[in-house]
Enzyme design. Structure first.
Site, mmCIF file in Angstrom:
data_model
loop_
_atom_site.group_PDB
_atom_site.id
_atom_site.type_symbol
_atom_site.label_atom_id
_atom_site.label_comp_id
_atom_site.label_asym_id
_atom_site.label_seq_id
_atom_site.Cartn_x
_atom_site.Cartn_y
_atom_site.Cartn_z
ATOM 1 N N CYS A 180 -45.441 13.477 43.221
ATOM 2 C CA CYS A 180 -46.232 13.815 44.591
ATOM 3 C C CYS A 180 -46.921 15.603 44.682
ATOM 4 C CB CYS A 180 -45.557 13.795 45.613
ATOM 5 S SG CYS A 180 -45.271 12.311 45.935
ATOM 6 N N ARG A 202 -50.053 15.166 37.865
ATOM 7 C CA ARG A 202 -47.916 14.886 37.756
ATOM 8 C C ARG A 202 -47.935 13.695 38.233
ATOM 9 N NH1 ARG A 202 -46.407 19.613 40.289
ATOM 10 N NH2 ARG A 202 -43.922 18.594 41.567
ATOM 11 N N TRP A 248 -46.967 9.483 45.428
ATOM 12 C CA TRP A 248 -46.424 9.034 44.561
ATOM 13 C C TRP A 248 -45.457 7.799 44.532
ATOM 14 C CZ3 TRP A 248 -41.642 7.452 41.471
ATOM 15 C CH2 TRP A 248 -41.133 6.893 40.033
ATOM 16 N N ASN A 299 -42.601 16.213 49.056
ATOM 17 C CA ASN A 299 -42.391 16.062 47.833
ATOM 18 C C ASN A 299 -40.776 16.198 48.159
ATOM 19 O OD1 ASN A 299 -42.016 15.304 45.291
ATOM 20 N ND2 ASN A 299 -43.253 17.655 44.907
ATOM 21 N N GLY A 300 -40.244 15.316 47.227
ATOM 22 C CA GLY A 300 -39.846 14.669 47.523
ATOM 23 C C GLY A 300 -38.503 13.260 47.769
ATOM 24 N N GLU A 335 -38.967 8.680 19.865
ATOM 25 C CA GLU A 335 -40.540 9.070 20.498
ATOM 26 C C GLU A 335 -41.785 9.094 19.684
ATOM 27 O OE1 GLU A 335 -40.296 11.300 22.795
ATOM 28 O OE2 GLU A 335 -42.480 12.043 22.668
ATOM 29 N N LYS A 347 -43.518 7.303 23.305
ATOM 30 C CA LYS A 347 -45.220 7.693 23.096
ATOM 31 C C LYS A 347 -46.357 6.047 23.619
ATOM 32 C CE LYS A 347 -45.784 11.159 24.352
ATOM 33 N NZ LYS A 347 -44.189 11.670 24.270
ATOM 34 N N GLU A 365 -45.786 4.665 26.453
ATOM 35 C CA GLU A 365 -46.421 5.149 27.913
ATOM 36 C C GLU A 365 -48.034 5.053 27.788
ATOM 37 O OE1 GLU A 365 -43.918 9.489 28.636
ATOM 38 O OE2 GLU A 365 -44.912 9.133 26.457
ATOM 39 N N HIS A 425 -29.443 -6.557 12.773
ATOM 40 C CA HIS A 425 -28.017 -7.105 13.270
ATOM 41 C C HIS A 425 -28.296 -7.505 14.688
ATOM 42 C CE1 HIS A 425 -25.440 -5.671 10.966
ATOM 43 N NE2 HIS A 425 -26.185 -4.306 11.041
ATOM 44 N N LYS A 482 -45.332 13.070 35.327
ATOM 45 C CA LYS A 482 -45.486 14.016 34.405
ATOM 46 C C LYS A 482 -44.053 15.257 34.844
ATOM 47 C CE LYS A 482 -46.413 16.923 31.197
ATOM 48 N NZ LYS A 482 -46.255 16.499 29.763
HETATM 49 C C1 G6P Z 1 -41.468 12.079 32.989
HETATM 50 C C2 G6P Z 1 -42.257 12.824 32.150
HETATM 51 C C3 G6P Z 1 -42.563 12.727 30.719
HETATM 52 C C4 G6P Z 1 -41.434 14.158 30.179
HETATM 53 C C5 G6P Z 1 -39.996 13.123 30.715
HETATM 54 C C6 G6P Z 1 -38.485 14.684 30.865
HETATM 55 O O1 G6P Z 1 -40.862 10.804 32.554
HETATM 56 O O2 G6P Z 1 -43.537 11.072 31.885
HETATM 57 O O3 G6P Z 1 -43.599 13.132 29.582
HETATM 58 O O4 G6P Z 1 -40.792 13.458 28.873
HETATM 59 O O5 G6P Z 1 -40.487 12.767 32.274
HETATM 60 O O6 G6P Z 1 -39.571 16.035 31.027
HETATM 61 P P1 G6P Z 1 -39.130 16.911 31.610
HETATM 62 O O7 G6P Z 1 -40.496 18.000 32.325
HETATM 63 O O8 G6P Z 1 -37.929 17.260 32.428
HETATM 64 O O9 G6P Z 1 -39.377 17.500 29.944
#
Ligand code: G6P
Length: 604
Positions: A2, A27, A73, A97-98, A477, A481, A484, A500, A599
């Site tokens: 949010c 965000r 969100w 927000n929260g 990682e 990606k 996502e 396995h 985000k």
């Molecule tokens: C969300 C974002 C990711 C990020 C993660 C941790 O899931 O989409 O890209 O890695 O949060 O966020 P931070 O701000 O704590 O690194």
């Protein structure tokens, strides 16, 4: 997650709100709305979907000089117009927000006095609660409600009968504020406010913020004035724009050489890495018998890579934990086990909670954070800032590689404190680290090769990543990606583990990327790759320049600049990011704002 914006002042508010919301789009959200205080009352416009839809819906709406806006969100209740913010009850209109954890209890209480919500949200309960406590004293009503609310919140509130003021309060959720000659502004993050000023502050928790066109006042629960600690955004809005790139993500991938230079260079003194910022915890780092690294998502993957590095160089046990697990599993943390938190935003709810738990247990806390003045930065014993600049795309890229650099530097710093490496080795490492920006640049120069591979594999429905040693963290990682932004099923494994179970999923045409940048284990990874190929899978080794790969043993080949080892994480990260990026573009997906993701995850 949010996004909030609020303004009161001499200018017209509607465009300020809509522009602010556009800047908060990154965000992650699924509906949006604004409320404008007009001479005939509060006018609310809300829509499902993008801010562009809200802009269209708001063209006929009245304008004014005070208002609030929100991108939602969804947490409590589906993505619908009635659930979108702002929410109004009586004379109170607010955005939030929260998560209000005791909202069901509060709802029951309000129902007993004949008040029933129209939406499924916890936010409307907050509006109802404040309205129920409002007897002409906005401060009393907000502070009273804040005392009754459990959970995390940033609330910005308009009172219809107090048109000259805007109120806000926060606990656990982010909010920033600034004022200039045109009025006062609040927002979830400073990106939304950069057109209005650079000097801002984060209101302390549970402190009431009252904004007037003349400025902002803060008062605590006892009515005492509170002086905020001012911060300065050292980048302007152009840094948060696309600068000719089709997507923020691509721009941010290409910004990595500069981001790394900004993060590393100031910390090299007299030829070695020296971290002045960890001074408050240096004794603890020196005497530590174990280290925790706690983070979420991409930041956690940086931690996984650091574990390999730290255990290797420091011979110190390192445990990497997902923040949401760490906080609930009663970890064995104490003064002898420093906790390193890694976070781009510094606001991730679970990481914040992990921080508070670590401190409660007496563990010294070091944070690796990108956003200045964020909750994690403020509450940690020491902060190593990464200097990635604003990261707008939801999928983290440049923040990841600077986190890797910061954790590498922390390792070297600890090696010095603990006498684990001699001066010559420390110098060698510092010199090597200084080449990271160049290495990553060389990887970026190979974009067209990566794009060709993306073109060849982007139609797949499943993809696998394998590797050994440091390459396992990088495989995870790379796989994240892809999930996502490409909406693809993908998994990452230690190459030896594939046999396995997962190898049963390999069918003709299923791509497997074999990451091989660690000299001691690379032949083993390549032989695991051949096992996949023998079962009809499409294999793509991603191997350090110059290392032999048997001709005919693969379908496509990608090369990583450099000589392998620790430094390979930088160019390898760039290749994996480009791969996911181009797959998403070929699949026609919204790269910067993938569905369902946020985000900064400011709820549990
Ligand atoms: C969300 C974002 C990711 C990020 C993660 C941790 O899931 O989409 O890209 O890695 O949060 O966020 P931070 O701000 O704590 O690194």
């Amino acid at each position: 997650m949010c996004g909030i914006i609020g303004y009161i002042g001499t200018k017209l508010v509607k465009d300020i709100l809509l522009d602010g919301l556009t800047r908060l789009e990154y965000r992650g959200y699924d509906s949006a709305g604004i409320a404008v205080l007009t001479p005939s009352g509060v006018e609310i416009t809300r829509t499902v979907g993008k801010v562009s839809a809200l802009k269209e819906a708001a063209t006929q709406a009245a304008d004014g000089h005070a208002g609030i806006g929100h991108t939602r969100w969804a947490t409590h209740g589906g993505v619908t117009v009635p659930n979108a913010h702002p929410h109004r009850c009586g004379r109170v209109t607010l955005v939030h927000n929260g998560i209000i954890e005791n909202f069901a209890l509060l709802r029951e209480r309000l129902a007993r006095s004949g008040r029933f919500p129209l939406s499924e949200t916890d936010t409307e309960i907050a509006a109802m609660l404040i309205d129920s406590l409002y007897d002409g004293d906005p401060a009393g009503a907000i502070l009273g409600a804040a005392r009754m609310i459990e959970g995390a919140f940033a609330l910005v509130v308009l009172f219809e009968d107090r048109p000259e003021r805007l109120y806000a309060i926060r606990r656990g959720s982010p909010l920033v504020a600034l004022s200039n000659e045109d009025g006062a502004y609040v927002a979830s993050d400073v990106t939304a406010l950069l057109d209005h000023g650079r000097d801002y502050f984060v209101p302390p928790e549970d402190v009431l913020l009252v904004a007037r066109r003349e400025g902002i006042q803060l008062t605590d629960q006892a009515g005492n004035a509170v002086r905020p600690q001012m911060l300065r955004a050292d980048w302007d809005y152009t840094a948060a724009q696309k600068a000719g790139y089709p997507h923020y993500m691509l721009k941010e991938i290409f910004e990595q050489p500069q981001a790394l230079t900004r993060t590393i260079l100031p910390r090299v003194r007299e030829g070695i890495i020296q971290l002045e910022e960890t001074a408050p915890v240096d004794d603890a780092l020196k005497g530590a018998r174990q280290l925790f690294i706690v983070a979420c998502g991409t930041a956690m993957h940086a931690g996984l890579a650091a574990k390999t590095l730290m255990e290797n160089m420091l011979r110190l046990p390192v445990e990497v934990d997902i923040a949401s697990e760490f906080r609930y599993r009663d970890p064995i943390a104490d003064a002898g086990t420093p906790v390193v938190l890694v976070s781009q935003s510094g606001e991730t709810a679970d990481t914040v909670a992990a921080l508070r738990l670590a401190r409660l247990k007496g563990a010294p806390v070091v944070a690796v954070v990108n956003v200045k003045g964020s909750t994690i930065a403020r509450e940690s014993d020491a902060v190593i800032y990464t200097h990635a600049g604003p990261e707008i795309a939801v999928a983290s890229t440049k923040a990841f590689t600077v986190q890797l650099a910061a954790l590498y530097m922390l390792t070297l710093h600890m090696a010095r404190l603990r006498g684990a490496l001699d001066q010559d080795r420390l110098r060698e490492h510092a010199q090597a680290l200084l080449t990271a920006p160049q290495l990553i640049q060389e990887a970026l120069d190979r974009e067209s090769q990566v794009r060709e591979v993306a073109d060849a594999v982007h139609r797949a429905t499943d993809m696998f990543y394998i590797g050994r040693g440091l390459d396992v963290a990088m495989a995870q990682e790379g796989s994240l990606k892809l999930k996502e932004i490409c909406y693809l099923h993908s998994e990452a494994y230690g190459a030896g583990e594939l046999k396995h179970g997962t190898i049963s999923l390999i069918e003709p045409g299923v791509p497997t990327f074999a990451l091989a940048t660690q000299r001691e284990v690379y032949p083993k990874t390549l032989s695991n790759m051949r096992e996949v190929r023998a079962r009809g899978g499409t294999v793509i080794p991603i191997v350090t320049d110059g290392w032999e790969v048997e001709p005919g043993s693969y379908d496509y080949l990608l090369r990583v600049p450099g000589e392998g080892g620790v430094l390979a994480v930088f160019p390898l990260a760039a290749i994996l990011q480009l791969l996911a990026y181009h797959c998403a573009v070929y699949r026609g997906l919204p790269v910067d704002q993938p569905r369902n993701l946020a985000k900064s995850v400011t709820v549990e």
